[in-house]
Design an enzyme around this catalytic site. Structure first.
Site, PDB file in Angstrom:
ATOM      1  N   THR A 126       0.810  -1.220   0.000  1.00 17.75           N
ATOM      2  CA  THR A 126       0.000   0.000   0.000  1.00 17.75           C
ATOM      3  C   THR A 126       0.841   1.266   0.000  1.00 17.75           C
ATOM      4  O   THR A 126       0.302   2.366  -0.030  1.00 17.75           O
ATOM      5  CB  THR A 126      -0.925   0.035   1.231  1.00 17.75           C
ATOM      6  N   HIS A 163      12.571  -5.742   0.767  1.00 17.84           N
ATOM      7  CA  HIS A 163      11.391  -6.560   1.067  1.00 17.84           C
ATOM      8  C   HIS A 163      11.075  -7.498  -0.096  1.00 17.84           C
ATOM      9  O   HIS A 163      10.779  -8.675   0.115  1.00 17.84           O
ATOM     10  CB  HIS A 163      10.176  -5.666   1.347  1.00 17.84           C
ATOM     11  N   ARG A 214      11.101 -11.720  -0.081  1.00 14.69           N
ATOM     12  CA  ARG A 214       9.923 -12.540  -0.354  1.00 14.69           C
ATOM     13  C   ARG A 214      10.180 -13.592  -1.417  1.00 14.69           C
ATOM     14  O   ARG A 214       9.730 -14.712  -1.291  1.00 14.69           O
ATOM     15  CB  ARG A 214       8.737 -11.663  -0.760  1.00 14.69           C
ATOM     16  N   ASP A 236       0.255  -4.972   3.421  1.00 11.77           N
ATOM     17  CA  ASP A 236       1.287  -4.319   4.218  1.00 11.77           C
ATOM     18  C   ASP A 236       1.469  -2.896   3.697  1.00 11.77           C
ATOM     19  O   ASP A 236       2.042  -2.707   2.642  1.00 11.77           O
ATOM     20  CB  ASP A 236       2.575  -5.126   4.099  1.00 11.77           C
TER      21      ASP A 236
END
Length: 175
Positions: free
Chosen positions: A35, A50, A54, A80
């Site tokens: 977001t 990040h 992942r 998130d």
């Protein structure tokens, strides 16, 4: 079956990592809904870290405001985070720069969008920050944002099937 999980805690408490671990336990190919609005190079680097962590099994979706645009039926998704999502409604860029943000308007829009989004038959793992645990800011805009964030966290927690508080990397089940 529809399920809502809320993971809350302070900065660097392990919220995102816990959400990702939960998602991977539930699905081989979970969805990551980011977001954040990327404001500068330092934040862009955080996003890249990040994404690398992942790995390729994740479907990445970037959506700053209208989560319900995305059909996640039958999927497991990490959203998130609520804090940045609230920021995007609070400081809407389509509004004039000098206009003071309205907490009531932003909260109403957030709740309606949350309800539309979570009406899908999916598993939603929301990450949020517990920003109201510190002192009271001397900045009026920050105080209004803290109110918005706290009320939105309460709303999501009231709708959640499970709420987890992260403290120093340790998950504490609240609900």
């Amino acid at each position: 079956m529809r399920k809502i999980v809320l993971i809350t805690g302070g900065q660097r408490s392990g919220k995102s990592q816990k959400a990702e671990e939960m998602a991977l336990m539930l699905a081989d190919n979970p969805v990551y809904v980011a977001t954040a609005h990327v404001w500068d190079d330092e934040f862009r680097q955080r996003v890249a870290v990040h994404q690398r962590r992942r790995g390729p099994q994740w479907t990445n979706v970037e959506e700053e405001m209208y989560l319900s645009r995305h059909d996640l039926t039958g999927r497991v998704a990490v959203i998130d985070c609520i804090t940045l999502w609230c920021t995007n409604f609070f400081f809407r860029r389509e509004k004039a720069e000098w206009e003071q943000p309205s907490v009531d308007e932003a909260l109403s829009l957030l709740k309606a969008e949350f309800d539309r989004f979570t009406s899908q038959d999916a598993t939603f793992i929301f990450v949020t920050n517990e920003i109201g645990s510190g002192g009271v800011s001397d900045n009026a805009i920050q105080r209004r944002f803290t109110d918005l964030q706290g009320w939105m966290n309460q709303y999501v927690a009231s709708k959640a099937d499970e709420v987890i508080l992260m403290v120093s990397g340790i998950a504490v089940k609240i609900k």
